[in-house]
Design a protein around this motif. Structure first.
Motif, short mmCIF file in Angstrom:
data_model
loop_
_atom_site.label_atom_id
_atom_site.label_comp_id
_atom_site.label_asym_id
_atom_site.label_seq_id
_atom_site.Cartn_x
_atom_site.Cartn_y
_atom_site.Cartn_z
N ARG A 141 0.85 -1.19 0.00
CA ARG A 141 0.00 0.00 0.00
C ARG A 141 0.88 1.24 0.00
N VAL A 142 0.65 2.10 -0.98
CA VAL A 142 1.45 3.31 -1.15
C VAL A 142 0.56 4.53 -0.98
N LEU A 143 1.07 5.55 -0.27
CA LEU A 143 0.40 6.83 -0.15
C LEU A 143 1.24 7.87 -0.89
N GLY A 144 0.61 8.56 -1.85
CA GLY A 144 1.31 9.56 -2.62
C GLY A 144 0.74 10.95 -2.38
N GLY A 145 1.63 11.91 -2.15
CA GLY A 145 1.19 13.28 -1.94
C GLY A 145 1.09 14.03 -3.26
N VAL A 146 0.01 14.79 -3.43
CA VAL A 146 -0.22 15.58 -4.65
C VAL A 146 -0.22 17.05 -4.27
N ASP A 147 0.85 17.78 -4.66
CA ASP A 147 0.92 19.20 -4.31
C ASP A 147 0.77 20.11 -5.53
N LEU A 148 0.31 19.51 -6.64
CA LEU A 148 0.00 20.27 -7.87
C LEU A 148 1.24 20.92 -8.48
N SER A 149 2.38 20.27 -8.39
CA SER A 149 3.62 20.77 -8.97
C SER A 149 4.10 19.84 -10.07
N LYS A 150 5.04 20.32 -10.86
CA LYS A 150 5.68 19.50 -11.88
C LYS A 150 6.44 18.34 -11.23
N VAL A 151 7.08 18.62 -10.09
CA VAL A 151 7.82 17.59 -9.38
C VAL A 151 6.89 16.47 -8.93
N CYS A 152 5.71 16.85 -8.47
CA CYS A 152 4.74 15.84 -8.04
C CYS A 152 4.34 14.92 -9.19
N ALA A 153 4.13 15.48 -10.36
CA ALA A 153 3.78 14.67 -11.53
C ALA A 153 4.89 13.67 -11.83
N ALA A 182 -10.42 23.73 -4.45
CA ALA A 182 -9.31 22.77 -4.44
C ALA A 182 -9.47 21.73 -5.54
N GLU A 183 -10.70 21.28 -5.75
CA GLU A 183 -10.96 20.30 -6.81
C GLU A 183 -10.70 20.89 -8.19
N ARG A 184 -11.05 22.15 -8.39
CA ARG A 184 -10.78 22.81 -9.67
C ARG A 184 -9.28 22.95 -9.91
N ASP A 185 -8.55 23.30 -8.86
CA ASP A 185 -7.09 23.40 -8.98
C ASP A 185 -6.48 22.05 -9.37
N TYR A 186 -7.01 20.99 -8.79
CA TYR A 186 -6.51 19.65 -9.10
C TYR A 186 -6.80 19.29 -10.56
N TRP A 189 -4.39 21.07 -12.80
CA TRP A 189 -3.07 20.42 -12.74
C TRP A 189 -3.05 19.15 -13.57
N GLN A 190 -4.12 18.36 -13.48
CA GLN A 190 -4.21 17.13 -14.29
C GLN A 190 -4.10 17.44 -15.78
N ALA A 191 -4.77 18.50 -16.21
CA ALA A 191 -4.80 18.85 -17.62
C ALA A 191 -3.44 19.35 -18.11
N MET A 192 -2.63 19.87 -17.22
CA MET A 192 -1.36 20.48 -17.60
C MET A 192 -0.18 19.51 -17.60
N HIS A 193 -0.37 18.30 -17.06
CA HIS A 193 0.74 17.37 -16.94
C HIS A 193 0.36 15.99 -17.48
N VAL A 194 1.36 15.30 -17.99
CA VAL A 194 1.18 13.91 -18.41
C VAL A 194 1.34 13.03 -17.17
N LEU A 195 0.28 12.36 -16.79
CA LEU A 195 0.26 11.57 -15.56
C LEU A 195 0.10 10.09 -15.87
N PRO A 196 0.47 9.22 -14.94
CA PRO A 196 0.23 7.79 -15.15
C PRO A 196 -1.25 7.50 -15.35
N GLU A 197 -1.53 6.47 -16.10
CA GLU A 197 -2.92 6.10 -16.35
C GLU A 197 -3.56 5.50 -15.10
N ASN A 198 -4.87 5.65 -15.03
CA ASN A 198 -5.68 5.02 -13.99
C ASN A 198 -5.30 5.46 -12.58
#
Length: 259
Positions: A141-153, A182-186, A189-198
């Motif tokens: 089980r992994v917990l990942g922090g999302v701070d809406l940065s490029k580094v986070c992606a 906060a949800e809109r900011d997230y 951020w999703q739209a601006m970065h290439v993120l892992p699927e699913n």
């Protein structure tokens, strides 16, 4: 992963790091380099003795941990400055990951200066895995922090290197009163970065990242926490955020930091 480096100080604190590195190398087919650094400020005669003794001890420790495994392993015992030497080995091997153990706690010195582990992580050019628990079993089980940065992606992509089959949970700490904002900011951020699927949707927690971690990890069985290694300002690879620095000194579980 093709290459993994694990740094050992020959103490019990390094044993989980060596175990975890062997486990990851075996699972990914990566080549493993185990490095120990002897202080180069010592007299040459003493330094030579320490090099020989450290090489024999480290070789024995790795051989015991490697029993039953076919991982290709290199042992490097070198003299030099620990930070420079470890990073040099990382560069020479074109490592994808650096694994280290937890630091030796010193009540006074920890208050007035950076720890060795902090320095290594701050100066590393690759993701660093800080291992504190026995490393023979895969992460569950992994917990990942999302701070809406490029580094986070970038960090979210790196989780798959060390925990490809683990259950991933994300959280976003926001200090604003309105959840919708906060949800809109997230979403932005999703739209601006290439993120892992699913990716799973994050848990939104009103408060600081420290508050969120205390709330989410209280009584939970996460075995890996993954966060970006520096501040949201993205000011550079040499900056550790206060959250990262605090977690390095007192990790609640194994900790992966990427940049």
């Amino acid at each position: 992963m093709k290459n993994i480096v694990v740094a050992s100080d020959l103490s019990e604190r390094s044993e989980p790091a060596v175990q975890r590195a062997i486990n990851l190398a075996a699972a990914s087919g990566a080549r493993l380099t185990v490095v120990h650094v002897v202080d180069d400020s010592m007299p040459s005669g003493l330094s030579d003795q320490l090099l020989a003794g450290a090489n024999a001890l480290l070789s024995d420790q790795v051989a015991q941990e490697m029993e039953g495994s076919d991982v290709t392993t290199d042992i490097k015992v070198v003299t030099g400055d620990v930070f420079e030497a470890v990073n040099e080995v990382v560069d020479q091997t074109n490592a994808d990951l650096l694994v280290v153990g937890i630091h030796r706690r010193r009540k006074f010195f920890d208050q007035v200066r950076e720890t060795t582990v902090e320095h290594i992580i701050r100066s590393s050019s690759v993701p660093v895995l800080l291992a504190m628990a026995p490393g023979n079993d895969p992460y569950v089980r992994v917990l990942g922090g999302v701070d809406l940065s490029k580094v986070c992606a970038a960090t979210l992509h790196k989780i798959g290197m060390v925990a490809p089959k683990a259950e991933l949970n994300l959280f976003h700490a926001h200090e604003i009163s309105f959840r919708k904002e906060a949800e809109r900011d997230y979403e932005t951020w999703q739209a601006m970065h290439v993120l892992p699927e699913n990716l799973p949707p994050p848990t939104f927690v009103e408060g600081t990242a420290v508050d969120a971690l205390h709330e989410l990890m209280d009584g939970k069985s996460f075995d890996l926490l993954a966060i970006g290694a520096h501040t949201r300002s993205n000011a550079g690879r040499y900056i550790l955020g206060s959250l990262s620095a605090g977690l390095i000194r007192n990790p609640p579980c194994d900790l992966m930091l990427a940049k």
